[in-house]
Enzyme design. Structure first.
Site, PDB file in Angstrom:
ATOM      1  N   LYS A  13       0.835  -1.217   0.000  1.00 31.78           N
ATOM      2  CA  LYS A  13       0.000   0.000   0.000  1.00 31.78           C
ATOM      3  C   LYS A  13       0.866   1.262   0.000  1.00 31.78           C
ATOM      4  O   LYS A  13       0.653   2.177  -0.801  1.00 31.78           O
ATOM      5  CB  LYS A  13      -0.927   0.031   1.233  1.00 31.78           C
ATOM      6  CG  LYS A  13      -1.885  -1.133   1.323  1.00 31.78           C
ATOM      7  CD  LYS A  13      -2.778  -1.053   2.551  1.00 31.78           C
ATOM      8  CE  LYS A  13      -2.070  -1.070   3.869  1.00 31.78           C
ATOM      9  NZ  LYS A  13      -1.364  -2.335   4.192  1.00 31.78           N
ATOM     10  N   ARG A 127      12.379  -6.418   5.211  1.00 28.64           N
ATOM     11  CA  ARG A 127      12.374  -5.042   5.713  1.00 28.64           C
ATOM     12  C   ARG A 127      12.855  -4.979   7.170  1.00 28.64           C
ATOM     13  O   ARG A 127      13.495  -4.004   7.565  1.00 28.64           O
ATOM     14  CB  ARG A 127      10.969  -4.426   5.588  1.00 28.64           C
ATOM     15  CG  ARG A 127      10.985  -2.930   5.918  1.00 28.64           C
ATOM     16  CD  ARG A 127       9.677  -2.250   5.609  1.00 28.64           C
ATOM     17  NE  ARG A 127       8.619  -2.724   6.481  1.00 28.64           N
ATOM     18  CZ  ARG A 127       7.349  -2.370   6.356  1.00 28.64           C
ATOM     19  NH1 ARG A 127       6.988  -1.555   5.383  1.00 28.64           N
ATOM     20  NH2 ARG A 127       6.445  -2.840   7.177  1.00 28.64           N
ATOM     21  N   ARG A 133      11.660  -1.535  11.387  1.00 24.72           N
ATOM     22  CA  ARG A 133      10.365  -1.075  11.920  1.00 24.72           C
ATOM     23  C   ARG A 133       9.973  -2.004  13.050  1.00 24.72           C
ATOM     24  O   ARG A 133       9.992  -3.231  12.877  1.00 24.72           O
ATOM     25  CB  ARG A 133       9.317  -1.083  10.790  1.00 24.72           C
ATOM     26  CG  ARG A 133       8.335   0.065  10.911  1.00 24.72           C
ATOM     27  CD  ARG A 133       7.403   0.124   9.738  1.00 24.72           C
ATOM     28  NE  ARG A 133       6.134  -0.501  10.033  1.00 24.72           N
ATOM     29  CZ  ARG A 133       5.098  -0.457   9.239  1.00 24.72           C
ATOM     30  NH1 ARG A 133       5.184   0.190   8.087  1.00 24.72           N
ATOM     31  NH2 ARG A 133       3.977  -1.037   9.562  1.00 24.72           N
ATOM     32  N   ARG A 144      -0.339  -9.062  13.215  1.00 28.22           N
ATOM     33  CA  ARG A 144      -0.918  -8.089  12.270  1.00 28.22           C
ATOM     34  C   ARG A 144      -1.754  -8.807  11.205  1.00 28.22           C
ATOM     35  O   ARG A 144      -2.819  -8.320  10.798  1.00 28.22           O
ATOM     36  CB  ARG A 144       0.199  -7.267  11.607  1.00 28.22           C
ATOM     37  CG  ARG A 144       0.783  -6.204  12.540  1.00 28.22           C
ATOM     38  CD  ARG A 144       2.150  -5.728  12.088  1.00 28.22           C
ATOM     39  NE  ARG A 144       2.156  -5.018  10.820  1.00 28.22           N
ATOM     40  CZ  ARG A 144       3.250  -4.823  10.079  1.00 28.22           C
ATOM     41  NH1 ARG A 144       4.427  -5.280  10.476  1.00 28.22           N
ATOM     42  NH2 ARG A 144       3.164  -4.163   8.946  1.00 28.22           N
TER      43      ARG A 144
HETATM   44  P1  AP5 Z   1       4.768  -1.493   1.903  1.00 28.29           P
HETATM   45  O1  AP5 Z   1       4.559  -0.688   0.691  1.00 28.29           O
HETATM   46  O2  AP5 Z   1       5.327  -0.859   3.116  1.00 28.29           O
HETATM   47  O3  AP5 Z   1       3.418  -2.269   2.292  1.00 28.29           O
HETATM   48  P2  AP5 Z   1       2.193  -1.787   3.184  1.00 28.29           P
HETATM   49  O4  AP5 Z   1       1.001  -2.468   2.640  1.00 28.29           O
HETATM   50  O5  AP5 Z   1       2.202  -0.312   3.301  1.00 28.29           O
HETATM   51  O6  AP5 Z   1       2.557  -2.498   4.551  1.00 28.29           O
HETATM   52  P3  AP5 Z   1       2.842  -1.958   6.014  1.00 28.29           P
HETATM   53  O7  AP5 Z   1       4.027  -2.716   6.512  1.00 28.29           O
HETATM   54  O8  AP5 Z   1       2.871  -0.497   6.083  1.00 28.29           O
HETATM   55  O9  AP5 Z   1       1.660  -2.624   6.788  1.00 28.29           O
HETATM   56  P4  AP5 Z   1       0.492  -2.141   7.645  1.00 28.29           P
HETATM   57  O10 AP5 Z   1      -0.637  -1.889   6.787  1.00 28.29           O
HETATM   58  O11 AP5 Z   1       0.306  -3.174   8.702  1.00 28.29           O
HETATM   59  O12 AP5 Z   1       1.118  -0.855   8.405  1.00 28.29           O
HETATM   60  P5  AP5 Z   1       0.534   0.548   8.813  1.00 28.29           P
HETATM   61  O13 AP5 Z   1       1.682   1.456   8.875  1.00 28.29           O
HETATM   62  O14 AP5 Z   1      -0.656   0.894   8.030  1.00 28.29           O
HETATM   63  O15 AP5 Z   1       5.664  -2.742   1.471  1.00 28.29           O
HETATM   64  C1  AP5 Z   1       6.170  -3.651   2.422  1.00 28.29           C
HETATM   65  C2  AP5 Z   1       7.621  -4.007   2.057  1.00 28.29           C
HETATM   66  O16 AP5 Z   1       7.621  -4.706   0.815  1.00 28.29           O
HETATM   67  C3  AP5 Z   1       8.539  -2.784   1.846  1.00 28.29           C
HETATM   68  O17 AP5 Z   1       9.826  -3.089   2.313  1.00 28.29           O
HETATM   69  C4  AP5 Z   1       8.533  -2.592   0.312  1.00 28.29           C
HETATM   70  O18 AP5 Z   1       9.725  -1.991  -0.142  1.00 28.29           O
HETATM   71  C5  AP5 Z   1       8.390  -4.024  -0.175  1.00 28.29           C
HETATM   72  N1  AP5 Z   1       7.654  -4.142  -1.445  1.00 28.29           N
HETATM   73  C6  AP5 Z   1       6.553  -3.444  -1.834  1.00 28.29           C
HETATM   74  N2  AP5 Z   1       6.128  -3.861  -3.054  1.00 28.29           N
HETATM   75  C7  AP5 Z   1       6.955  -4.862  -3.423  1.00 28.29           C
HETATM   76  C8  AP5 Z   1       7.018  -5.705  -4.580  1.00 28.29           C
HETATM   77  N3  AP5 Z   1       6.146  -5.601  -5.594  1.00 28.29           N
HETATM   78  N4  AP5 Z   1       7.994  -6.632  -4.628  1.00 28.29           N
HETATM   79  C9  AP5 Z   1       8.897  -6.771  -3.611  1.00 28.29           C
HETATM   80  N5  AP5 Z   1       8.895  -6.002  -2.503  1.00 28.29           N
HETATM   81  C10 AP5 Z   1       7.926  -5.051  -2.395  1.00 28.29           C
HETATM   82  O19 AP5 Z   1       0.034   0.238  10.311  1.00 28.29           O
HETATM   83  C11 AP5 Z   1       0.936  -0.006  11.347  1.00 28.29           C
HETATM   84  C12 AP5 Z   1       0.174  -0.093  12.663  1.00 28.29           C
HETATM   85  O20 AP5 Z   1      -0.417   1.185  12.951  1.00 28.29           O
HETATM   86  C13 AP5 Z   1      -0.997  -1.072  12.707  1.00 28.29           C
HETATM   87  O21 AP5 Z   1      -0.586  -2.382  13.040  1.00 28.29           O
HETATM   88  C14 AP5 Z   1      -1.859  -0.449  13.800  1.00 28.29           C
HETATM   89  O22 AP5 Z   1      -1.337  -0.708  15.065  1.00 28.29           O
HETATM   90  C15 AP5 Z   1      -1.710   1.030  13.525  1.00 28.29           C
HETATM   91  N6  AP5 Z   1      -2.711   1.562  12.587  1.00 28.29           N
HETATM   92  C16 AP5 Z   1      -2.468   2.099  11.346  1.00 28.29           C
HETATM   93  N7  AP5 Z   1      -3.607   2.500  10.785  1.00 28.29           N
HETATM   94  C17 AP5 Z   1      -4.594   2.211  11.666  1.00 28.29           C
HETATM   95  C18 AP5 Z   1      -6.004   2.359  11.643  1.00 28.29           C
HETATM   96  N8  AP5 Z   1      -6.634   2.901  10.575  1.00 28.29           N
HETATM   97  N9  AP5 Z   1      -6.709   1.950  12.715  1.00 28.29           N
HETATM   98  C19 AP5 Z   1      -6.095   1.416  13.799  1.00 28.29           C
HETATM   99  N10 AP5 Z   1      -4.759   1.214  13.889  1.00 28.29           N
HETATM  100  C20 AP5 Z   1      -4.019   1.613  12.820  1.00 28.29           C
HETATM  101 MG    MG Z   2       2.372   1.019   4.911  1.00 27.81          MG
END
Ligand code: AP5
Ligand code: MG
Length: 191
Positions: A13, A127, A133, A144
């Site tokens: 994402k 990562r 992270r 997660r």
């Molecule tokens: P990346 O692009 O970072 O993927 P992502 O879907 O953004 O994954 P996140 O790790 O950010 O996951 P998340 O949704 O759990 O985290 P968030 O910050 O929202 O890609 C991942 C990796 O893969 C990277 O290293 C990238 O380079 C690599 N990659 C990407 N595409 C690739 C490809 N095609 N091929 C190979 N490699 C690739 O949430 C974190 C925490 O915050 C949650 O657990 C929760 O505690 C809290 N939180 C956030 N939002 C909320 C909410 N709305 N409500 C409640 N709690 C929340």
């Molecule tokens: Mg993310």
């Protein structure tokens, strides 16, 4: 254009939102980034969120809605936004609809990025060694994924019922996935 990016942790994402931001000149709003900034800054929101994030659990809906409402009120969202990491459950999806209905600017596109659990584990394990992270620890990644399956996956049906959902194959090269997303969004990227 008002876009919601859905997908499991590690589905890409954030990576795809950053590319879309440049392609469409729209702000990329990640609730995860907003929360990590709040934690780094040591704000009251950050202090409330930190332990939950480190366990891989969701932070309370009211906290996240407050952060989001503040961010969506900024002038740069006038032509739309790319929302990443929100909504995370049905209550958040409904709250967003209510907030946007008040402005007459509903969500237009919900894109679900599909990847396998194996791809997720590989990406986040990699990562963990490069970025450090705190929630990329294997046990927290497992949590997660559980939280995603139980609470976030139903949001896909929510947007499907609204006829706003498109599924994107999130495997392969980052550039190829970006082109699939652009094709799914079609024309009409102007403000
Ligand atoms: P990346 O692009 O970072 O993927 P992502 O879907 O953004 O994954 P996140 O790790 O950010 O996951 P998340 O949704 O759990 O985290 P968030 O910050 O929202 O890609 C991942 C990796 O893969 C990277 O290293 C990238 O380079 C690599 N990659 C990407 N595409 C690739 C490809 N095609 N091929 C190979 N490699 C690739 O949430 C974190 C925490 O915050 C949650 O657990 C929760 O505690 C809290 N939180 C956030 N939002 C909320 C909410 N709305 N409500 C409640 N709690 C929340
Ligand atoms: Mg993310």
């Amino acid at each position: 254009m008002r876009i919601v990016l859905l997908g499991a942790p590690g589905s890409g994402k954030g990576t795809q939102a950053a590319l879309l931001r440049r392609a469409l000149s729209l702000p990329h709003i990640s609730t995860g980034v907003l929360l990590r900034e709040a934690v780094s800054a040591g704000t009251a929101h950050g202090r409330q969120a930190e332990a939950l994030m480190n366990r891989g659990e969701l932070v309370p809906d009211d906290l996240i809605l407050e952060l989001l409402a503040e961010r969506l009120a900024a002038a740069d969202t006038r032509c739309g936004f790319i929302l990443d990491g929100y909504p995370r459950n049905l209550a958040q999806a409904e709250a967003l609809d209510v907030m946007l209905a008040g402005r007459g600017t509903p969500v237009e596109h919900a894109l679900q990025i599909d990847v396998t659990d194996q791809q997720i584990i590989e990406r986040l394990t990699h990562r963990a060694t490069t970025e450090g992270r705190s929630d990329d620890d294997p046990d927290v990644v497992r949590k997660r994924l559980e939280v995603y399956a139980a609470q976030t996956a139903p949001v896909v049906d929510y947007y499907s019922h609204q006829h706003k959902l498109q599924r994107i194959d999130g495997s392969g090269e980052i550039g190829d996935i970006h082109r699939r997303i652009i094709a799914a969004l079609g024309a009409g990227t102007q403000c």
